[in-house]
Design a protein around this motif. Structure first.
Motif, PDB file in Angstrom:
ATOM      1  N   ASP A   2       0.792  -1.226   0.000  1.00 24.21           N
ATOM      2  CA  ASP A   2       0.000   0.000   0.000  1.00 24.21           C
ATOM      3  C   ASP A   2       0.823   1.273   0.000  1.00 24.21           C
ATOM      4  N   GLY A   3       2.112   1.184   0.266  1.00 19.82           N
ATOM      5  CA  GLY A   3       2.926   2.376   0.287  1.00 19.82           C
ATOM      6  C   GLY A   3       4.136   2.199   1.166  1.00 19.82           C
ATOM      7  N   PHE A   4       4.868   3.280   1.357  1.00 17.69           N
ATOM      8  CA  PHE A   4       6.116   3.255   2.103  1.00 17.69           C
ATOM      9  C   PHE A   4       6.090   4.319   3.186  1.00 17.69           C
ATOM     10  N   LYS A   5       6.821   4.084   4.245  1.00 11.30           N
ATOM     11  CA  LYS A   5       6.974   5.109   5.270  1.00 11.30           C
ATOM     12  C   LYS A   5       7.788   6.254   4.695  1.00 11.30           C
ATOM     13  N   HIS A   6       7.438   7.471   5.067  1.00 12.03           N
ATOM     14  CA  HIS A   6       8.221   8.621   4.635  1.00 12.03           C
ATOM     15  C   HIS A   6       9.670   8.457   5.105  1.00 12.03           C
ATOM     16  N   GLY A   7      10.599   8.819   4.225  1.00  9.33           N
ATOM     17  CA  GLY A   7      12.010   8.711   4.556  1.00  9.33           C
ATOM     18  C   GLY A   7      12.671   7.446   4.076  1.00  9.33           C
ATOM     19  N   GLU A  50       5.664 -10.297 -12.685  1.00 11.38           N
ATOM     20  CA  GLU A  50       4.371 -10.948 -12.449  1.00 11.38           C
ATOM     21  C   GLU A  50       3.272  -9.901 -12.257  1.00 11.38           C
ATOM     22  N   SER A  51       3.263  -8.936 -13.149  1.00 15.35           N
ATOM     23  CA  SER A  51       2.262  -7.864 -13.214  1.00 15.35           C
ATOM     24  C   SER A  51       2.391  -6.836 -12.096  1.00 15.35           C
ATOM     25  N   ARG A  52       3.417  -6.938 -11.261  1.00 18.76           N
ATOM     26  CA  ARG A  52       3.636  -5.966 -10.185  1.00 18.76           C
ATOM     27  C   ARG A  52       4.754  -5.007 -10.580  1.00 18.76           C
ATOM     28  N   GLN A  53       4.552  -3.724 -10.295  1.00 25.17           N
ATOM     29  CA  GLN A  53       5.531  -2.713 -10.678  1.00 25.17           C
ATOM     30  C   GLN A  53       6.795  -2.828  -9.834  1.00 25.17           C
ATOM     31  N   VAL A  54       7.933  -2.893 -10.520  1.00 21.02           N
ATOM     32  CA  VAL A  54       9.230  -3.043  -9.871  1.00 21.02           C
ATOM     33  C   VAL A  54      10.004  -1.725  -9.894  1.00 21.02           C
ATOM     34  N   HIS A 124       0.350   6.644  -7.436  1.00 18.80           N
ATOM     35  CA  HIS A 124       1.481   5.709  -7.521  1.00 18.80           C
ATOM     36  C   HIS A 124       2.231   5.720  -6.188  1.00 18.80           C
ATOM     37  N   LYS A 125       2.187   4.596  -5.486  1.00 22.64           N
ATOM     38  CA  LYS A 125       2.777   4.514  -4.152  1.00 22.64           C
ATOM     39  C   LYS A 125       4.239   4.096  -4.164  1.00 22.64           C
ATOM     40  N   GLY A 126       4.720   3.572  -5.297  1.00 21.09           N
ATOM     41  CA  GLY A 126       6.083   3.092  -5.379  1.00 21.09           C
ATOM     42  C   GLY A 126       6.126   1.653  -5.839  1.00 21.09           C
ATOM     43  N   SER A 127       7.235   0.995  -5.588  1.00 22.64           N
ATOM     44  CA  SER A 127       7.402  -0.398  -6.017  1.00 22.64           C
ATOM     45  C   SER A 127       6.365  -1.275  -5.332  1.00 22.64           C
ATOM     46  N   GLN A 128       5.804  -2.195  -6.100  1.00 24.21           N
ATOM     47  CA  GLN A 128       4.795  -3.098  -5.569  1.00 24.21           C
ATOM     48  C   GLN A 128       5.386  -4.407  -5.080  1.00 24.21           C
ATOM     49  N   VAL A 129       6.673  -4.578  -5.286  1.00 24.99           N
ATOM     50  CA  VAL A 129       7.378  -5.759  -4.785  1.00 24.99           C
ATOM     51  C   VAL A 129       8.823  -5.357  -4.530  1.00 24.99           C
ATOM     52  N   VAL A 130       9.373  -5.749  -3.395  1.00 19.18           N
ATOM     53  CA  VAL A 130      10.774  -5.497  -3.057  1.00 19.18           C
ATOM     54  C   VAL A 130      11.361  -6.744  -2.423  1.00 19.18           C
TER      55      VAL A 130
END
Length: 276
Positions: A2-7, A50-54, A124-130
């Motif tokens: 769903d997103g990332f912590k600021h910083g 696999e359809s997730r934004q990298v 756009h929250k950022g990468s969907q998989v890390v």
């Protein structure tokens, strides 16, 4: 996700003189697909796993711009951070700008010359998989002036640092409110003088040796052959256009778990505590 912590780093993208060739290179190396180029966004496209934004991919925007990966830090207010960058002695390369409803971005250089970006998330929250094979696992700032860089990032993002005993090289782990951000490495004499300070992106792979050899066969230059340390097995390369990147076969330490925590991710924080 769903997103990332600021910083924390939330996104990375590649500026390439030939995005089609880059899509092919990283696609074969990391098992990534790419979306169609968005002409309204200057030909920008997404790397997918696999359809997730990298990560992102786009053409170079300025004459003389070197091919490179850019790390983006999640922030609440890109404009406010821009002022902090100026006050702390950094340079503003791209003023804050909206990218449709996706978010707001800006590009800076720290006082030692390392270029990075910030991302104020919208749709756009950022990468969907890390941390999984084929995705980003670690972000690292390489600089010849670590004290100046550490002071700068502390002022701009409130990052803290802890020096890590590597048995030789000077290395610091960066953190934000207890969550791992990435690393900072003192560049030594083995770096050519013409190589400036820079951020480098690490990609997770299942086999660093096999992936390094595949990259070499497909035109990459291996700058550091695969080697082991406590965090995993690494190699450092330049893609066929010269953009630096790294491979690691055991994720990126605690950043894999912590980078994904959203601002309201109290549940994720509880999971981390349970896992410690």
């Amino acid at each position: 996700m769903d997103g990332f912590k600021h910083g924390l780093p939330s996104w990375a993208d590649l500026g390439s003189p030939d995005p089609d060739e880059s899509a092919s290179f990283y696609g074969e190396l990391l098992g990534l697909e790419t979306t169609e180029a968005d002409d309204e966004l200057g030909g920008y496209r997404m790397f997918l796993r696999e359809s997730r934004q990298v990560a992102g991919l786009g053409p170079l925007q300025q004459e003389g711009q070197p091919p490179s990966w850019t790390t983006y830090i999640d922030v609440a207010d890109a404009d406010a951070v821009t002022e902090k960058v100026r006050e702390a002695g950094g340079e503003v390369h791209v003023q804050p700008m909206d990218i449709r409803d996706f978010g707001r971005m800006a590009i800076f250089a720290d006082p030692t010359g390392a270029v990075y970006g910030v991302w104020q998330a919208g749709e756009h929250k950022g990468s969907q998989v890390v941390g999984e094979p084929g995705s980003v696992a670690w972000h690292q700032c390489n600089t010849r002036e670590p004290d100046e860089a550490l002071e700068f990032y502390g002022k701009v993002f409130g990052w803290e640092s802890e020096k890590v005993d590597t048995g030789g090289a000077d290395y610091w782990q960066l953190s934000s409110e207890g969550a791992t951000v990435g690393g900072l490495f003192r560049m030594g004499d083995d770096f050519p003088d013409e190589v400036p300070a820079h951020w480098i992106v690490y990609f997770a792979v299942e086999d660093a040796d096999a992936a390094t050899e595949k990259a070499r066969e497909n035109g990459a230059t291996v700058r550091v052959e695969p080697f082991d340390n406590e965090a995993g097995r690494f190699s450092v390369l330049q893609d066929p256009h010269g953009a630096a990147f790294a491979l690691i076969n055991q994720g990126g330490g605690s950043v894999v778990a912590e980078a994904a925590k959203a601002n309201d991710g109290e549940d994720a924080e509880e999971e981390e505590k349970d896992g410690n």
